[in-house]
Design a protein around this motif. Sequence first.
Motif, short mmCIF file in Angstrom:
data_model
loop_
_atom_site.label_atom_id
_atom_site.label_comp_id
_atom_site.label_asym_id
_atom_site.label_seq_id
_atom_site.Cartn_x
_atom_site.Cartn_y
_atom_site.Cartn_z
N VAL A 76 0.80 -1.09 -0.20
CA VAL A 76 0.00 -0.01 0.09
C VAL A 76 0.95 1.08 -0.12
O VAL A 76 1.92 1.37 0.87
CB VAL A 76 -0.98 0.07 1.29
CG1 VAL A 76 -1.87 1.27 1.08
CG2 VAL A 76 -1.72 -1.29 1.33
N LEU A 77 0.64 1.87 -0.87
CA LEU A 77 1.32 3.47 -1.05
C LEU A 77 0.26 4.36 -0.35
O LEU A 77 -0.73 4.53 -0.92
CB LEU A 77 1.70 3.64 -2.44
CG LEU A 77 3.10 3.10 -3.19
CD1 LEU A 77 2.49 1.58 -3.37
CD2 LEU A 77 3.19 3.78 -4.46
N VAL A 78 0.89 5.10 0.52
CA VAL A 78 0.13 6.08 1.34
C VAL A 78 0.66 7.50 1.05
O VAL A 78 1.89 7.93 1.31
CB VAL A 78 -0.02 5.84 2.66
CG1 VAL A 78 -0.94 6.67 3.46
CG2 VAL A 78 -0.64 4.68 2.80
N VAL A 117 0.76 -5.09 4.28
CA VAL A 117 -0.12 -5.32 4.86
C VAL A 117 -0.57 -6.68 4.68
O VAL A 117 -0.68 -7.29 3.63
CB VAL A 117 -1.66 -4.51 4.63
CG1 VAL A 117 -2.60 -4.81 5.37
CG2 VAL A 117 -1.25 -3.10 4.87
N ASN A 118 -0.91 -7.45 5.97
CA ASN A 118 -1.29 -9.10 5.66
C ASN A 118 -2.62 -9.39 6.68
O ASN A 118 -2.64 -8.92 7.73
CB ASN A 118 -0.27 -9.70 6.56
CG ASN A 118 -0.27 -11.37 6.06
OD1 ASN A 118 -1.28 -11.90 6.77
ND2 ASN A 118 0.68 -11.77 5.12
N TYR A 125 -9.44 -6.35 4.47
CA TYR A 125 -8.46 -5.55 4.31
C TYR A 125 -9.44 -4.09 4.06
O TYR A 125 -9.21 -3.07 4.37
CB TYR A 125 -7.73 -5.67 2.84
CG TYR A 125 -7.11 -4.52 2.61
CD1 TYR A 125 -5.95 -3.99 3.22
CD2 TYR A 125 -7.44 -3.77 1.18
CE1 TYR A 125 -5.35 -2.82 2.88
CE2 TYR A 125 -6.77 -2.52 0.70
CZ TYR A 125 -5.68 -2.11 1.61
OH TYR A 125 -5.05 -0.89 1.37
N GLY A 126 -10.79 -4.24 3.39
CA GLY A 126 -11.60 -3.19 3.23
C GLY A 126 -11.92 -2.52 4.80
O GLY A 126 -11.88 -1.27 4.92
N THR A 127 -12.18 -3.54 5.77
CA THR A 127 -12.29 -2.89 6.99
C THR A 127 -11.02 -2.01 7.54
O THR A 127 -11.11 -1.19 8.13
CB THR A 127 -12.87 -3.81 8.03
OG1 THR A 127 -13.97 -4.58 7.51
CG2 THR A 127 -13.01 -3.70 9.53
N PHE A 128 -9.84 -2.55 7.34
CA PHE A 128 -8.60 -2.10 7.74
C PHE A 128 -8.36 -0.70 7.07
O PHE A 128 -8.15 0.30 7.64
CB PHE A 128 -7.60 -3.06 7.72
CG PHE A 128 -6.13 -2.14 7.53
CD1 PHE A 128 -5.57 -2.08 8.77
CD2 PHE A 128 -5.42 -1.83 6.33
CE1 PHE A 128 -4.26 -1.38 8.86
CE2 PHE A 128 -4.30 -1.24 6.45
CZ PHE A 128 -3.74 -0.88 7.77
N ALA A 129 -8.76 -0.62 5.76
CA ALA A 129 -8.68 0.44 4.86
C ALA A 129 -9.35 1.78 5.70
O ALA A 129 -8.90 2.89 5.55
CB ALA A 129 -8.53 0.40 3.46
N SER A 144 -3.71 0.46 -3.40
CA SER A 144 -3.36 -0.86 -2.90
C SER A 144 -2.91 -1.87 -3.83
O SER A 144 -3.54 -1.66 -4.92
CB SER A 144 -4.62 -1.41 -2.14
OG SER A 144 -5.01 -0.61 -1.21
N TYR A 145 -1.92 -2.64 -3.82
CA TYR A 145 -1.70 -3.47 -4.93
C TYR A 145 -1.45 -5.03 -4.05
O TYR A 145 -0.84 -5.24 -3.25
CB TYR A 145 -0.05 -3.19 -5.29
CG TYR A 145 0.08 -1.94 -6.07
CD1 TYR A 145 -0.01 -1.73 -7.44
CD2 TYR A 145 0.28 -0.80 -5.34
CE1 TYR A 145 0.10 -0.59 -7.88
CE2 TYR A 145 0.40 0.51 -5.99
CZ TYR A 145 0.21 0.37 -7.50
OH TYR A 145 0.48 1.78 -7.81
N ALA A 146 -2.31 -6.00 -4.82
CA ALA A 146 -2.57 -7.28 -3.96
C ALA A 146 -1.38 -8.11 -4.47
O ALA A 146 -1.23 -8.08 -5.95
CB ALA A 146 -3.96 -7.84 -4.33
#
Length: 166
Positions: A76-78, A117-118, A125-129, A144-146
């Motif tokens: 993930v790039l922020v 992120v794991n 991941y949606g909840t985390f994001a 985000s890159y899976a």
Amino acid sequence: MISPRRNHKWDRFDVALLNAVQENNQFTAEQFAEKVGLSSSACQRRLKRLRAEGMITADVSLVSPRATGPRVTLIVLVSVEREQADLFDSFKKAMRNHPEVTQCYYVTGSADFILVVNVASMEEYGTFAERAFINDRNVRAFQSYACMQQVKFTTKTPIVWHEDDV
């Protein structure tokens, strides 16, 4: 690669021990001695010194991904909105407190942070994001890159010894 030139206290035996302990920190003193070419007691003394000096920062065990079931790894790039020290510190602290974030780097370039992120699923991941990025007013954007396949993973820091490093 790290060169012992940065730390003149190291010698070829220290370098060999640091490489061996990264291979397996559960080696017996006798196994370290065999790999390094010193007595087992000399290896134990050196490892104790390297730990005390902070050259060895942790002794950990790596858990097989098969043990935890299917996982999704995302890069993930922020980018943050305002580049102020207190806001950067706040974001760093928040990332340290999220167990899903296994690595966080403050970087140069188009993004301010790169995270690994794991999670168990994309839903998780949606909840985390939402919690970590969307609800943070200082986060301007994130990408985000899976990960589809792990091509290489290591925790080892490559250390080489050159005879002229003395």
